[in-house]
Design an enzyme around this catalytic site. Structure first.
Site: not given
Length: 337
Positions: A74, A80, A262
């Site tokens: 976010h 940026g 995972d």
């Protein structure tokens, strides 16, 4: 990247606990750029301190791992990777006040790490870099990969809620919308499907996907691409008339593996269509679907870990502020006077 190529916890904790001596001055650089080890001269214990604090923070509350990973995303997608998501506004107009960030947690964790670094290396390590390192450590401490984090970002001092409203892809985005949001940040279809794998850890509130269950097209219908059995489970957790319950109920984004980083997210998306419409949208594009299928059937996470590391490093370069562009704040949430 395989898990064997990561620093032992004991070593990281020992480095973080070391007493700071006289720090060497930073060597001049011909050209400003992000680099792994940026603080080697000015604050060589920086990464060890962040890791030690993250280990303690997640031991106290493991549910903060996905939030701190999400915070980096976010932050980077709005103006940026400049730490501006941390700034507080007295008028309620900062990025953290925007709808996509109202459920964000972890601000206090970043301030805790920052306060520790300020006692050791004052006004040296930026909030933007702390967020990037904390995101990596959150992944690692959730049994995911370790990767080198480029540092050298400076902090931005502009924060506007409207920018966050406009620049963050909502969870009900289709694949065309998702690709548009990501392409603006120079991220590819592969980057999208790789970074979406971060949904392997964490939970969501019902409101983020309620439309998919009860009013997908505006005709009080359900998303037909959502697995019927999974939809029934979600409707039990998030009834149509919730009376506020949906704001409290937490639903895992990857059922059965919500705190382990995972490949099960990809198996979940392939089998059910995922929790969010944006998750399911990965199956509606040839490139992203192919990656989902390959990871869902992979016998080892090594390829994914390498891809995730590369995508995170790439995202972490988004519109960064370097050298005289930006500042280093003593407190991440407070504007410099």
């Amino acid at each position: 990247m395989s898990r064997e190529r990561r620093p032992p916890l004991a070593l990281a904790l020992a480095v973080a606990a070391a007493v700071v001596g006289v720090l060497a001055a930073a060597s001049p650089r011909a050209e400003a750029e992000l680099q792994v080890g940026f603080y080697n001269a000015t604050c060589p214990i920086a990464e060890g301190v962040v890791f030690a604090e993250m280990h303690a923070i997640l031991h106290e509350d493991p549910t903060l791992a996905p939030s701190l990973l999400r915070m980096h995303y976010h932050d980077c997608f709005v103006q940026g990777c400049d730490g501006s998501i941390m700034l507080r506004s007295r008028r309620g107009t900062a990025e953290r006040d925007a709808t996509p960030n109202r459920s964000m947690r972890g601000y206090d964790a970043i301030e805790r790490i920052k306060a520790r670094l300020e006692t050791l290396c004052p006004l040296t390590v930026s909030c933007a870099d702390i967020i990037a390192m904390a995101a990596r450590d959150a992944v690692y401490l959730s049994k995911g990969p370790w990767y080198g984090v480029e540092t050298g970002r400076r902090d931005g001092n502009v924060t506007v809620a409207e920018y966050a409203e406009n620049d963050l892809a909502p969870p009900d985005s289709n694949i065309v919308d998702v690709k548009t949001f990501f392409s603006v940040k120079s991220l590819t279809a592969k980057d999208i499907v790789v970074l979406f794998g971060s949904h392997s850890i964490g939970t969501s509130h019902c409101e983020a996907f309620r439309k998919r269950l009860y009013n997908f097209t505006g005709a009080m219908d359900q998303d037909p691409s959502l697995d019927a059995g999974y939809a029934r489970q979600l409707r039990k957790l998030c009834p149509r008339r919730h009376g506020g319950r949906g704001r409290r109920t937490k639903v895992p984004m990857d059922p059965g593996s919500g705190f382990t980083f995972d490949l099960s997210y990809y198996r979940h998306v392939l089998a059910t269509g995922g929790l969010f419409q944006s998750d399911g949208s990965l199956l509606h594009d040839a490139a992203t679907r192919g990656y989902v299928e390959r990871m869902a059937n992979a016998s080892s996470p090594d390829e994914y870990y390498q891809d995730f590391a590369a995508a995170m490093v790439k995202m972490g370069r988004t519109d960064v502020l370097l050298d005289s562009l930006g500042e280093v704040r003593a407190t991440c949430g407070v504007f410099v006077d």
